[in-house]
Design an enzyme around this catalytic site. Structure first.
Site, PDB file in Angstrom:
ATOM      1  N   GLU A 131     -45.128 -52.383  76.519  1.00 38.55           N
ATOM      2  CA  GLU A 131     -43.732 -52.635  76.892  1.00 38.55           C
ATOM      3  C   GLU A 131     -42.982 -51.313  77.028  1.00 38.55           C
ATOM      4  OE1 GLU A 131     -42.661 -55.484  77.756  1.00 38.55           O
ATOM      5  OE2 GLU A 131     -44.165 -56.860  76.908  1.00 38.55           O
ATOM      6  N   CYS A 154     -40.023 -60.037  69.103  1.00 36.00           N
ATOM      7  CA  CYS A 154     -40.737 -58.847  69.569  1.00 36.00           C
ATOM      8  C   CYS A 154     -39.754 -57.857  70.181  1.00 36.00           C
ATOM      9  CB  CYS A 154     -41.781 -59.232  70.614  1.00 36.00           C
ATOM     10  SG  CYS A 154     -43.163 -60.163  69.925  1.00 36.00           S
ATOM     11  N   HIS A 195     -47.929 -55.928  73.401  1.00 35.75           N
ATOM     12  CA  HIS A 195     -48.166 -57.374  73.304  1.00 35.75           C
ATOM     13  C   HIS A 195     -49.668 -57.646  73.433  1.00 35.75           C
ATOM     14  CE1 HIS A 195     -43.926 -58.977  74.035  1.00 35.75           C
ATOM     15  NE2 HIS A 195     -44.427 -59.711  73.065  1.00 35.75           N
TER      16      HIS A 195
END
Length: 207
Positions: free
Chosen positions: A85, A149, A168
């Site tokens: 991410e 998250c 992730h």
């Protein structure tokens, strides 16, 4: 390069919803078994899926350890690759946590920027890990999903001025085993440390 040990913290999440076993914490425990080599002091933590715990735990980790890098690992039921991410977002937290709580303001940090990017170039990390041929597909994303998250990532990015990362992982067996995910995390964290070192060395050379 200084020879002192570098401190890295890696977190995974506890169970939530139908995920009674959270692949992120299983993967982090595998990483702990593998280690990051002699010159890295690795600490791992299991984070409960609770906004208020994240609010107190994440700052305490930064304060206690002054880590070079914090990598948060989370589970995405939709993911089929290990996903890096790029950024965390401040607004849009409506989903209820394990305590049936969500923030009143639906945001992480009142008055914080809408989005904070990691200072780590995730495209580079992705290319390097892919080139290493671990047999685990890695991809990059700009949306960590506006749940715990994303909330954890933004909080960490805010506190560390971008020295954080979020990864992730897919559910176990879809398609990767715990060992596969552990090896992938090991390679990812090594590359991230490498890129941070290069950035620091550049800074030193400019002065």
């Amino acid at each position: 390069m200084n020879n002192s040990k570098r401190t890295v913290i890696v977190t995974g999440f506890g169970p939530f919803g139908e995920h009674s076993i959270n692949a992120s914490w299983v993967a982090v425990q595998e990483l702990k078994k593998l280690g990051l080599g002699h010159d890295v002091d690795l600490h791992v933590y299991e984070v409960p899926v609770e906004y208020q715990t994240v609010q107190s735990l994440v700052p305490s980790l930064w304060k206690q350890y002054h880590p070079q890098l914090v990598v948060h690992v989370g589970l995405s039921g939709m993911a089929t690759t290990v996903t890096l991410e790029k950024c965390g977002r401040n607004h849009g937290y409506k989903g209820l946590d394990n305590c049936s709580f969500s923030p009143d303001t639906q945001c992480c940090i009142d008055g914080g920027p809408d989005c904070i990017d990691s200072i780590i170039d995730m495209d580079s990390v992705c290319k390097r890990v892919t080139a290493a041929g671990l047999g685990v597909a890695v991809s990059v994303s700009k949306d960590a999903g506006r749940y715990l998250c994303d909330y954890t990532y933004y909080t960490s990015l805010y506190l560390s001025r971008g020295r954080s990362a979020f990864v992730h992982v897919p559910p176990l067996g879809k398609p990767y085993s715990a060992e596969d995910l552990g090896r992938a995390l090991q390679a990812i964290v090594h590359e991230m440390l490498d890129l941070l070192d290069q950035a620091e060395n550049k800074i030193h050379c400019q002065h």
